[in-house]
Design a protein around this motif. Structure first.
Motif, PDB file in Angstrom:
ATOM      1  N   VAL A 181       5.024 -21.431  23.373  1.00  0.00           N
ATOM      2  CA  VAL A 181       5.434 -22.780  23.600  1.00  0.00           C
ATOM      3  C   VAL A 181       4.460 -23.337  24.750  1.00  0.00           C
ATOM      4  O   VAL A 181       3.928 -24.588  24.730  1.00  0.00           O
ATOM      5  CB  VAL A 181       7.098 -22.797  24.111  1.00  0.00           C
ATOM      6  CG1 VAL A 181       7.247 -24.354  24.595  1.00  0.00           C
ATOM      7  CG2 VAL A 181       7.843 -22.529  22.878  1.00  0.00           C
ATOM      8  N   MET A 182       4.398 -22.513  25.967  1.00  0.00           N
ATOM      9  CA  MET A 182       3.723 -23.045  27.032  1.00  0.00           C
ATOM     10  C   MET A 182       2.124 -23.274  26.412  1.00  0.00           C
ATOM     11  O   MET A 182       1.464 -24.237  26.627  1.00  0.00           O
ATOM     12  CB  MET A 182       3.569 -21.913  28.158  1.00  0.00           C
ATOM     13  CG  MET A 182       2.762 -22.326  29.383  1.00  0.00           C
ATOM     14  SD  MET A 182       2.933 -21.211  30.554  1.00  0.00           S
ATOM     15  CE  MET A 182       4.714 -21.597  31.340  1.00  0.00           C
ATOM     16  N   PHE A 183       1.684 -22.238  25.747  1.00  0.00           N
ATOM     17  CA  PHE A 183       0.242 -22.416  25.102  1.00  0.00           C
ATOM     18  C   PHE A 183      -0.094 -23.644  24.222  1.00  0.00           C
ATOM     19  O   PHE A 183      -0.901 -24.276  24.447  1.00  0.00           O
ATOM     20  CB  PHE A 183      -0.084 -20.962  24.408  1.00  0.00           C
ATOM     21  CG  PHE A 183      -1.518 -20.913  23.825  1.00  0.00           C
ATOM     22  CD1 PHE A 183      -2.426 -20.849  24.737  1.00  0.00           C
ATOM     23  CD2 PHE A 183      -1.742 -20.891  22.485  1.00  0.00           C
ATOM     24  CE1 PHE A 183      -3.648 -20.756  23.876  1.00  0.00           C
ATOM     25  CE2 PHE A 183      -2.649 -20.647  21.806  1.00  0.00           C
ATOM     26  CZ  PHE A 183      -3.832 -20.908  22.711  1.00  0.00           C
ATOM     27  N   ARG A 184       0.860 -23.696  23.468  1.00  0.00           N
ATOM     28  CA  ARG A 184       0.915 -24.890  22.510  1.00  0.00           C
ATOM     29  C   ARG A 184       0.936 -26.455  23.385  1.00  0.00           C
ATOM     30  O   ARG A 184       0.125 -27.292  23.249  1.00  0.00           O
ATOM     31  CB  ARG A 184       1.862 -24.925  21.449  1.00  0.00           C
ATOM     32  CG  ARG A 184       1.522 -23.989  20.521  1.00  0.00           C
ATOM     33  CD  ARG A 184       2.367 -24.224  19.245  1.00  0.00           C
ATOM     34  NE  ARG A 184       3.853 -23.841  19.593  1.00  0.00           N
ATOM     35  CZ  ARG A 184       4.572 -22.804  19.299  1.00  0.00           C
ATOM     36  NH1 ARG A 184       3.914 -21.541  18.858  1.00  0.00           N
ATOM     37  NH2 ARG A 184       5.777 -22.663  19.567  1.00  0.00           N
ATOM     38  N   GLY A 185       1.677 -26.472  24.271  1.00  0.00           N
ATOM     39  CA  GLY A 185       1.843 -27.433  25.159  1.00  0.00           C
ATOM     40  C   GLY A 185       0.617 -27.660  26.220  1.00  0.00           C
ATOM     41  O   GLY A 185       0.292 -28.959  26.062  1.00  0.00           O
ATOM     42  N   ILE A 186      -0.178 -26.572  26.556  1.00  0.00           N
ATOM     43  CA  ILE A 186      -1.311 -26.840  27.395  1.00  0.00           C
ATOM     44  C   ILE A 186      -2.365 -27.485  26.419  1.00  0.00           C
ATOM     45  O   ILE A 186      -3.212 -28.215  26.660  1.00  0.00           O
ATOM     46  CB  ILE A 186      -1.684 -25.554  27.937  1.00  0.00           C
ATOM     47  CG1 ILE A 186      -0.799 -25.206  29.008  1.00  0.00           C
ATOM     48  CG2 ILE A 186      -3.127 -25.830  28.642  1.00  0.00           C
ATOM     49  CD1 ILE A 186      -0.907 -23.804  29.661  1.00  0.00           C
ATOM     50  N   LEU A 187      -2.354 -26.647  25.104  1.00  0.00           N
ATOM     51  CA  LEU A 187      -3.744 -27.167  24.153  1.00  0.00           C
ATOM     52  C   LEU A 187      -3.419 -28.418  23.645  1.00  0.00           C
ATOM     53  O   LEU A 187      -4.280 -29.249  23.170  1.00  0.00           O
ATOM     54  CB  LEU A 187      -3.715 -26.028  23.303  1.00  0.00           C
ATOM     55  CG  LEU A 187      -4.808 -24.964  23.342  1.00  0.00           C
ATOM     56  CD1 LEU A 187      -4.577 -24.195  24.548  1.00  0.00           C
ATOM     57  CD2 LEU A 187      -4.894 -23.992  22.364  1.00  0.00           C
ATOM     58  N   ALA A 188      -2.056 -28.939  23.670  1.00  0.00           N
ATOM     59  CA  ALA A 188      -1.873 -30.155  22.999  1.00  0.00           C
ATOM     60  C   ALA A 188      -2.527 -31.499  23.752  1.00  0.00           C
ATOM     61  O   ALA A 188      -2.764 -32.313  23.122  1.00  0.00           O
ATOM     62  CB  ALA A 188      -0.252 -30.636  22.810  1.00  0.00           C
ATOM     63  N   GLU A 189      -2.912 -31.199  24.810  1.00  0.00           N
ATOM     64  CA  GLU A 189      -3.596 -32.151  25.915  1.00  0.00           C
ATOM     65  C   GLU A 189      -5.102 -31.900  25.961  1.00  0.00           C
ATOM     66  O   GLU A 189      -5.674 -32.403  26.803  1.00  0.00           O
ATOM     67  CB  GLU A 189      -2.843 -32.256  27.082  1.00  0.00           C
ATOM     68  CG  GLU A 189      -1.410 -32.713  27.060  1.00  0.00           C
ATOM     69  CD  GLU A 189      -0.768 -32.484  28.379  1.00  0.00           C
ATOM     70  OE1 GLU A 189      -1.292 -32.261  29.435  1.00  0.00           O
ATOM     71  OE2 GLU A 189       0.382 -32.909  28.357  1.00  0.00           O
TER      72      GLU A 189
END
Length: 646
Positions: free
Chosen positions: A400-408
């Motif tokens: 979840v953290m990884f996807r949140g960072i890459l989303a931006e």
């Protein structure tokens, strides 16, 4: 233990040694004094523990402390301690308790009881009372949570909860203590809810689920705990268990209280049931880091694959960069150049992904242990600038953290040598402008289903591409002996690994004629010996093929052996079934399996071809005496030589 009956000599008027009541003003409290009510009542000065007296004396102390300096009349104190049924000696007892409290406090300069027309009041430093400190920390925790800082909020909640030593006002009698105990317990449970909510917002699903499981068992009717547990389980990939929690509390509420679940709980259940629950995206403070470039170097003599490069480039350029991130799955036979292609592709597209490139070899095939997604995610998060103490404990939270960072951001993620869709799934970007390039020697239909990935299959190099590849490795000798170069290209069957091994051998023998090297390859009794890399067995063509075969069941491995003895390059289910005397449907399933692991090629629908290198390896699988005949097909014992796993 002091008896309830007061000592008649212990009054506010007698005793020359008893400190007087403070009639006006206030004497400052000495430092390092602590009054503890979050547990059994305690008074401590520095390292010295003082007696708080018998239970009803503790009740008087509690009443005075929690009033925060506001006077309490004698009748109010009596009501606080005994309620509606006080004994006749109640007033005298209150005076005794006050006298003894005053004497204890005076002995260590820990506070002062003041007498006024309104009654008794106890004056202490507000920070000396653990209840005051707890409520102050709780306010800061809620402010941090509202401000969108769950990490700080969780830390504040934990700091406040650390002040508790058991049930508040444990053992203290009286109606006032009962009311305050209930109030403080509710604040404690609210703090636990707040801390766990912050932890869920940080993506700590697995750890939070463990805590909440115990809390739900202890408080089965507290809906917020059950709601948080459902979110934690869902975030951990445990949807069925999350739904089970809802059914459990629904039943408990109906059976015990005759009510239905709250609107919030029902909404969470519906969203989880439809797999539409939006999990919190953790806010992470990223530390400054060097430019993110984890890609290995490109091969200097790479040839071919132009059509595949162009297809991916068009996908990247046509993507609107706002929906799901692009995922490309690169497949092909062992030794077919998938890793080299993925690395070169990522380098070529670097300008489309200005925030950098991540790379990980997942060791899905080959010696050693396959890498766990949680470990790879930890490496990625550290590379992205996440501090070690902010990285969640398990794979779901890290994903979840990884996807949140890459989303931006716009980052290319290369996942090499993937063993299964499950191994790669948590490592893929979510929505936004990032991209994943996944390589595997197996087909990964799971990623096509869950992420609508685009498959790119690398076949053998053409004859012309193979000769260009060898020309880059042989240099001037290639131009001098073109026919020998063509001979080697044919023997390598367009497999980049085989071409590279031969080229490496030629580089160490610069005076050896190319024709001699070609003749040496052709003369080998076991053809794959010509493609062995003595100092790194992982680069042997034989070793590369063995890791594909190890994924087959024993029967499918023997089926591969049986095919290796069949002449001709055109295999169909019907002619193979006739050869092996097997049902056509069984043969079709086996052929399909070999295609999925790229040990066979489907040249056209229903027609299959086997590479000569695969045929040579398959022929080595059995000892001659164990080789199956065409008559009995696959009925021989399990292959032991290559250690096939079922």
């Amino acid at each position: 233990m002091v008896p309830d009956e007061p000592d008649r000599l212990a009054t506010d008027r007698d005793s020359d040694t008893t400190p007087p009541l403070i009639m006006d003003g206030q004497v400052p409290l000495s430092l390092n004094t602590v009054f503890s009510l979050l547990g059994p009542v305690r008074l401590r000065k520095g390292s010295v523990e003082l007696s708080a007296g018998q239970p009803r004396q503790c009740a008087v102390a509690t009443s005075l402390l929690l009033r925060g300096g506001t006077p309490a009349s004698m009748s109010a104190l009596v009501d606080d301690v005994w309620g509606d049924d006080p004994p006749s000696s109640a007033l005298g007892s209150i005076r005794t308790y006050v006298y003894r409290l005053r004497r204890t406090l005076h002995s260590v300069d820990a506070g002062h009881i003041r007498l006024s027309e309104g009654g008794y009041s106890l004056h202490v430093d507000p920070d000396a009372l653990d209840v005051n400190r707890f409520e102050g920390i709780l306010a800061r925790a809620r402010a941090a949570q509202v401000a969108g800082d769950p990490a700080r909020g969780s830390a504040y909640y934990a700091e406040g909860l650390a002040l508790w030593r058991g049930a508040a006002l444990a053992g203290v009698p009286g109606p006032y203590a009962d009311v305050q105990r209930t109030r403080l317990e509710e604040l404690r449970l609210a703090s636990i809810e707040g801390r766990l909510t912050c932890d869920l917002e940080r993506g700590l699903y697995a750890d939070t689920a463990a805590d909440l499981t115990a809390l739900v068992a202890e408080h089965p009717l507290r809906e917020r705990f059950s709601e948080l547990l459902m979110i934690a389980l869902y975030g951990s990939g445990r949807q069925a268990e999350a739904l089970g929690v809802y059914h459990t509390i629904s039943h408990a509420l109906r059976e015990n209280l005759g009510v239905s679940p709250s609107t919030e709980l029902r909404k969470a259940h519906e969203l989880i049931l439809r797999e539409e629950l939006t999990l919190p995206r953790p806010r992470v403070a990223l530390s400054p880091s060097a430019p993110l470039d984890q890609l290995p170097a490109e091969l200097p003599h790479f040839v071919g694959r132009d059509a595949e490069f162009e297809r991916v480039r068009q996908l990247v350029d046509s993507d609107d960069r706002t929906s799901s991130a692009l995922t490309v799955v690169v497949g092909g036979m062992a030794g077919g150049g998938k890793t080299a292609f993925a690395i070169r592709l990522a380098h070529r597209l670097a300008d489309r992904f200005p925030d950098g490139q991540l790379f990980a070899d997942l060791h899905g095939f080959g010696p050693g242990q396959a890498r766990e997604p949680a470990d790879v995610l930890a490496d990625f998060l550290r590379a992205l600038g996440v501090a070690a103490d902010q990285i969640p404990a398990g794979a779901p939270g890290r994903a979840v953290m990884f996807r949140g960072i890459l989303a931006e951001r716009r980052i290319a993620v290369v996942l090499d040598n993937v063993g299964s869709s499950e191994q790669a799934r948590d490592l893929l970007p979510g929505k936004g402008g990032s991209m994943a390039i996944v390589t595997s020697r197996h087909e990964l239909p799971g990623l096509l289903v869950t992420h609508q990935a685009t498959p790119i299959t690398l076949g053998p190099l053409s004859t012309q591409e193979s000769k260009r590849f060898l020309a880059g490795l042989f240099g001037a000798r290639a131009a001098a002996e073109p026919s020998a170069i063509a001979d080697i290209a044919g023997l390598c069957e367009g497999l980049p690994l085989a071409l590279s091994v031969v080229g490496a051998r030629a580089s160490y023998r610069p005076t050896t004629p190319v024709a001699y090297l070609a003749a040496d390859i052709r003369s080998r009794r076991r053809p794959l010996d010509a493609f062995a890399c003595e100092d790194d067995h992982s680069l042997d063509v034989r070793a590369a093929l063995s890791w594909s075969v190890r994924t087959l069941s024993p029967d499918c491995a023997r089926f591969l052996y049986a095919l290796s003895g069949r002449p001709g390059d055109d295999l169909t289910a019907e002619n193979v079934a006739a050869m092996l005397r097997w049902p056509v449907s069984t043969v079709e399933a086996a052929l399909s399996r070999l295609v999925r692991v790229h040990l066979l090629r489907e040249s056209e629908p229903g027609h299959y071809a086997m590479s000569g290198l695969v045929r040579a390896y398959a022929a080595e699988l059995f000892q001659p005496e164990a080789a199956p005949s065409q008559a009995d097909g696959l009925s021989h014992p399990v292959l032991e030589r290559h250690g096939t796993a079922s």
